[in-house]
Scaffold this active site. Structure first.
Site, PDB file in Angstrom:
ATOM      1  N   HIS B 274       0.837  -1.202   0.000  1.00 35.83           N
ATOM      2  CA  HIS B 274       0.000   0.000   0.000  1.00 35.83           C
ATOM      3  C   HIS B 274       0.876   1.258   0.000  1.00 35.83           C
ATOM      4  O   HIS B 274       0.738   2.123  -0.869  1.00 35.83           O
ATOM      5  CB  HIS B 274      -0.908  -0.028   1.236  1.00 35.83           C
ATOM      6  CG  HIS B 274      -1.847   1.131   1.337  1.00 35.83           C
ATOM      7  ND1 HIS B 274      -3.160   1.067   0.911  1.00 35.83           N
ATOM      8  CD2 HIS B 274      -1.659   2.404   1.782  1.00 35.83           C
ATOM      9  CE1 HIS B 274      -3.736   2.249   1.104  1.00 35.83           C
ATOM     10  NE2 HIS B 274      -2.850   3.075   1.642  1.00 35.83           N
ATOM     11  N   GLU B 275       1.800   1.327   0.953  1.00 33.00           N
ATOM     12  CA  GLU B 275       2.662   2.512   1.034  1.00 33.00           C
ATOM     13  C   GLU B 275       3.608   2.579  -0.166  1.00 33.00           C
ATOM     14  O   GLU B 275       3.962   3.671  -0.627  1.00 33.00           O
ATOM     15  CB  GLU B 275       3.435   2.527   2.355  1.00 33.00           C
ATOM     16  CG  GLU B 275       2.555   2.495   3.613  1.00 33.00           C
ATOM     17  CD  GLU B 275       1.425   3.514   3.636  1.00 33.00           C
ATOM     18  OE1 GLU B 275       1.561   4.577   2.998  1.00 33.00           O
ATOM     19  OE2 GLU B 275       0.383   3.238   4.274  1.00 33.00           O
TER      20      GLU B 275
END
Lengths: 510, 510
Positions: B274-275
């Site tokens: 996600h990051e």
């Protein structure tokens, strides 16, 4: 702050103004730490822009012409200056000093210095890599010339010399004559001591220094030791970098770094204790004076005295290893099982004249510094030219350390300092060593049996003494005054020589 | 920049002014990252002062009245504004938007908002800890009142409502009517889908999600995966923090964080991907437009589309696990030996309606968001009072997710957002999910067999497509326009629903 309310408005303005500038400086400091320790390589160009922007904002504040008016108003106010050791008088003295230095250099000289040293640093790095002194010599020539102009702008007392004007930027009041007065007897006696040690037929074994120990275990070990001597990890961190340093933003956020090599736990521990000493000083500065000279460290040599004291007076003592040896065994197990506390203590104190300053032992280190001091003084006086530096350098290494310099890369090109225009800086290292020994003798005289305390892991009495005598006063006294106040005597080389002789001669069976 | 030289002076001034402010913002960003990831606990008070000082310097720049004059001059200049997608026109549009928003709030409202939310955050934390909603309710009431005043200062179009004025700060042009139009069909179909899945008699095994795996091995594994999908570690870092985030100073220094728990490698990988998606977007922004809107991301929902795309469309796909399963085995050995690629893939896609948004799976997550959107819209319209929030919250959780809320701490007190005054923020999460699915469909249509590429570890074609279509344009288009330009259609819920149904129904044997 209730104290500011009772002061005249000009003083309150100065206080607010400098706290604001100091806060910005602490932000620049964090960016500098991050650059060395955390930043990914491609971040460099942007980081330079961030730091240049902050430097500009800080420069605007430190040369703000309102400071001159505020200072004049305060300096004429007896209620502020009557007691020269009052908080206000200390702050005014240092703000005046900083303002005068910041405004004495014409802008074009600042720009020329910055541009020249920026290129000279790169040329120095290339010259060192290629072992090509001729490439660096013209840059050193330029830097000497600019440094002389810089010194002329700052000025120096009639009996002084250009070196003094530059050195004053690193250590208020430090002069070449003062340094030479302390260094000359030290050098003469150190050369004799090192000669005697090298003649020993029973030098200590180097086995401890050659052990291969896992870096993760070394890290846990040095963290434990630095916490045990008093570094507060709620107000600081320890990380790694290629050159260990102590940085941070203020007393409650101090960032240490150290370095590790599989076969050099001694270096990791020494580096950690050294930076821990710097960190303990910073953590011990008075919180209520944050952002003012009264809450700041004195100068480079007193800072170095704190790092050296914990690294050498404590960390290379017999009593320290009485306490630390079981901890060493606990952390490294079988790998160190064959080594007694005595063997580790002796190995940690091996002396070996060598070419490279940053790898030098406790006894020879100061000879490296003296060589640099004598040479940079001669360069600034015009008694030595950049072209003649290598031969002068090599001759002194032969005379003082008894080593032949095989290449300029391992000789006069080894340090970055001169390429950065940092002339007048090196002696603060040796002054720090001298202060550390003199402070430690005074602490021992007052506290009693320090070795018995260290052997039990009791470092708090020593740290408390340093807190009270050295850390809490901040920048109230300059180095020389602080030394006299704390030890009752002006700085001399005797305590350091006593310390080295009493420790090293028995280790070498002499 | 050659482009700036051909521009009128007012434009060059704006460019310089905003680049300067943006550089300062990047410094504040680094301090924020350090505070979450590196800073020792006692550093907090000083860090707040550093950030407040930078915020003040940035505020001075963003409300500098010269901006108004420069903008007026530029907006009247056809050569700059004729093409609304030119670099200059894009920058002028966003600078105008930022300046108007920054100057529309009266200073006393800014102060009141800051003071109230600062206290409300602390009250919220206590109320959540004590499961005492009554303690927080009056603060929420105050925040709603202040938010309405804030919305009135910003203003909204005639057919709009107060929510729109606040949401516009997170996502230019986002309105409640637009969000509701997209959310309502999505919600209806998601409720049915989740119901069907929960009725399955053959849900996937949860074994993979319950493995205990050493954190050091997990870290090496997620680093390898994030580098393999394209994150450039020469221009970024990965660290740990309690709540994962993506930060940094500019495209060449992007700081990701993730989190680890021994029994949740799935969460560590999902958080990292996600990051990484956020980080890939930032690393892909056009370097030559650094410090300007043209070189910046669009808004929160497009940012979230990039994180969700790598986390879900890629990282929870069958083809990803075909490639990643041998890597998993290489890193964890015997511990994962009993699990096939299919088993891991299925476990990574388990659906389970739950109480807590930040722990929700891909299918139910958006239902959590819709509940918050509907409630905050009603609070701002006056259709719901703070006192009635818990019962409204609990009713919606029963209706949409089929779960009973046992306490307000696990209910309407779970999120920090409203206590910070961040109303209008939540929907960007779901819009991001919707954009991610619609972008991914468009990429697949253009690039061909993406699963075959992923199965070989070939992620570059997808990344290149995102670079060209989403990253390189910076903030040239707003979210809705970008979606139409890239996918040929306005945003709809269909691609996300297709993605979820086509993936999840087979996994659940339906």
């Amino acid at each position: 702050m209730s104290t500011t309310q009772t002061h005249p408005k000009a003083y309150a303005d100065l206080l607010q103004h400098h706290r604001d500038a100091s806060l910005l400086s602490s932000t620049a400091s964090l960016l500098g730490w991050d650059q060395e320790v955390m930043m990914p390589p491609n971040g460099l160009a942007h980081r330079s822009n961030q730091l240049a922007q902050l430097a500009q904002l800080i420069h605007e504040r430190s040369t703000d012409p309102r400071i001159a008016d505020w200072l004049s108003a305060c300096e004429a106010d007896e209620s502020l200056t009557a007691d020269p050791r009052s908080d206000a008088a200390v702050n005014l003295r240092e703000w005046r000093r900083d303002y005068d230095r910041a405004t004495k250099l014409p802008a074009e000289l600042v720009v020329e210095l910055s541009q020249t040293t920026s290129r000279a640093k790169a040329e120095w790095a290339e010259a060192r890599k290629a072992d090509d002194y001729a490439r660096f010599a013209p840059w050193l020539d330029q830097i000497i010339g600019l440094s002389k102009r810089q010194a002329e702008c700052y000025g120096w007392p009639e009996e002084g010399e250009p070196w003094d004007a530059l050195a004053d930027g690193y250590e208020a009041g430090m002069t070449a004559a003062y340094v030479a007065g302390v260094f000359t007897p030290l050098r003469e006696k150190l050369v004799v001591l090192v000669d005697r040690l090298m003649g020993s037929s029973t030098p200590p074994s180097n086995a401890f220094n050659e052990l291969k120990l896992p870096i993760a275990q070394q890290e846990a070990f040095v963290r434990r030791v630095s916490a045990a001597v008093g570094f507060d990890y709620r107000s600081g961190r320890l990380d790694t970098s290629s050159h260990p340093f102590c940085s941070g933003t203020h007393h409650a956020d101090i960032r240490l770094t150290t370095r590790f090599a599989e076969d050099n736990v001694n270096d990791a521990l020494g580096s950690t204790l050294h930076e821990t000493g710097h960190g303990l000083y910073e953590q011990g500065l008075p919180a209520e004076h944050l952002g003012t000279p009264r809450g700041s460290s004195v100068g480079l040599s007193i800072h170095e005295s704190q790092s050296r004291l914990w690294e050498n007076q404590v960390g290379r003592s017999r009593a320290f290893w009485t306490w630390c040896h079981p901890i060493l065994v606990e952390h490294f197990g079988d790998a160190v099982a064959g080594l007694s506390a005595d063997a580790v203590y002796a190995a940690a104190n091996r002396v070996s004249p060598s070419l490279i300053r940053v790898e030098a032992d406790e006894a020879t280190y100061n000879l490296h510094i003296m060589i640099r001091f004598e040479l940079e003084r001669a360069l600034l006086k015009g008694d030595l030219t950049a072209a003649d530096l290598p031969s002068a350098w090599n001759e002194k290494y032969r005379d003082y350390l008894g080593v032949d310099v095989p290449s300029d890369a391992q000789g006069c090109l080894q340090d970055i300092h001169w390429s950065m225009g940092a002339l007048g800086y090196f002696p603060t290292y040796t002054l720090g060593n001298l202060y550390s020994a003199q402070f430690f003798e005074a602490a021992a005289a007052e506290l009693g049996n320090l070795p018995a305390m260290f052997a039990q892991g009791e470092f708090a009495p020593l740290l408390d003494w340093l807190r009270k005598n050295i850390h809490a006063p901040g920048n109230t006294y300059d180095s020389a005054d602080l030394c006299e106040k704390v030890t009752g005597h002006p700085l001399t080389a005797d305590p350091l020589l006593r310390h080295l002789e009493e420790k090293l001669l028995p280790i070498y069976g002499l």
